[in-house]
Scaffold this motif. Sequence first.
Motif, short mmCIF file in Angstrom:
data_model
loop_
_atom_site.label_atom_id
_atom_site.label_comp_id
_atom_site.label_asym_id
_atom_site.label_seq_id
_atom_site.Cartn_x
_atom_site.Cartn_y
_atom_site.Cartn_z
N LEU A 43 34.44 37.01 41.79
CA LEU A 43 34.11 37.35 40.40
C LEU A 43 33.60 38.79 40.32
CD1 LEU A 43 33.69 36.73 37.43
CD2 LEU A 43 31.48 35.69 38.01
N SER A 46 36.43 41.11 40.61
CA SER A 46 37.16 41.13 39.34
C SER A 46 36.46 42.03 38.33
CB SER A 46 37.28 39.71 38.77
OG SER A 46 38.04 38.90 39.63
N ILE A 47 35.15 41.93 38.26
CA ILE A 47 34.40 42.75 37.32
C ILE A 47 34.52 44.23 37.68
CG2 ILE A 47 32.08 43.31 36.47
CD1 ILE A 47 31.41 40.34 36.77
N MET A 50 38.07 45.23 36.69
CA MET A 50 38.28 45.22 35.26
C MET A 50 37.35 46.18 34.50
SD MET A 50 40.89 43.39 34.87
CE MET A 50 41.44 43.81 36.52
N SER A 51 36.29 46.66 35.15
CA SER A 51 35.45 47.69 34.53
C SER A 51 36.28 48.93 34.24
CB SER A 51 34.28 48.06 35.46
OG SER A 51 33.40 46.99 35.61
N PHE A 340 41.61 43.50 31.08
CA PHE A 340 40.20 43.22 31.39
C PHE A 340 39.89 41.73 31.20
CE2 PHE A 340 35.99 42.47 29.52
CZ PHE A 340 35.18 42.83 30.58
N VAL A 344 38.98 39.20 34.34
CA VAL A 344 37.69 38.50 34.40
C VAL A 344 37.92 36.99 34.37
CG1 VAL A 344 35.52 38.05 33.18
CG2 VAL A 344 36.37 40.39 33.41
N GLY A 347 38.86 35.93 37.78
CA GLY A 347 37.69 35.88 38.65
C GLY A 347 36.84 34.65 38.41
#
Length: 383
Positions: A43, A46-47, A50-51, A340, A344, A347
């Motif tokens: 996760l 993923s963050i 995707m940030s 994004f 997320v 994740g």
Amino acid sequence: MERRRLVGIALLVVSAFTGTLAFRLATPAIAFYTRDTLSASMLAVSIVSMSFVLARAFSSVFGGLLLEKRKSLLHIGGIAMMGNALAVHLYPLTSNWIQVAGIKLLNGFLNGLSWPMAQFVVAVATPREIRARVTAVYFFFGSIASLLGNYIYAYTIDFGLSGQMWISSVFFVLTGLIMIIAYILLSDWIVPKREKKSSQGPSLDPRKVLVIASLMAVIVAFTSGEITYVYVSEALGLEKATTATLLGWVDFFASLLSYFSSWFADKVSEVGMVKLTAVLAGISPLLAAVKTSFTVFLGIFLALFAFQSFRPISRKVLASYHRSSLAIGGVNGVQNLSTFLGGVFFGLAYSIGEIHVGVTLNGALLAFTPVSVILLLKASAIR
């Protein structure tokens, strides 16, 4: 085409190569650094990944608005690209994944200002009858660089993150300079805002293009950024260098074949190609969910092929819109925001684990099925 026009477009194609090379070298390096060195969860990875696309989503639209005000502001894109050269040197200084995500936000903001502007200029400066194919060549050169960047990562692992970021930063500076020179050469062909009553409007409703772009981006988010490297490496038990090299080749062949999609869109039917890419994108996560080497890479290939085929077609359609710079910035923003959300979601759903029904399936990818169905329904309604 006039020589000055041709040289300007060629330079932007070169910038797609050098800029993607810089980005693609950094992506697996940051992915495995975050997962292994900083011991981040999927996760968290993923963050981090995707940030980047979240920040790029907002700055893409902002860049389009700037360009509508004054085309001389286009040079901000080149300067923003060079700003990445400074940002990447911050990664080796981080001690947790939250700091990495913060730097990714900065990278995303800078890239959101630079890449959509370059795509807009390529689209509007190219004659309409070859626009999709030239835009496909632009993206194809980026995929060649993606392959090379993955190879460079594999062969420079011993350099460490700091050494790899130095290589990346050199190419970011070079890319920014190339962009600025190209914009100077193409200034006569850059028209950020067109008259609303044009004899050649878009062949598809721009709003429908944005909807398809959004749904497709959600679905293929699992092929975007750091999460792809980590998923493939862990799902198939591959070494880092092998993972990067194989994904580079998959991306290369997907982009190579996407040129023929652009030819079909230019010569035969844009609507038909949009429908085909939607179908391929829709089934891609279902194939990638089956944990065998063949199905995982086939699913990733179809997702990349669909997305890379759709990009030049959508830019061609939106370049004919009377607010073309804002429309192209908008589709970049919509795609990045949707990526994004999809990343997320992947994740979060990763904790579902595996499902065994004769074959081993990844539950997180199966969770994209409802979005796939909606995409297919929306695409079938296009006329």
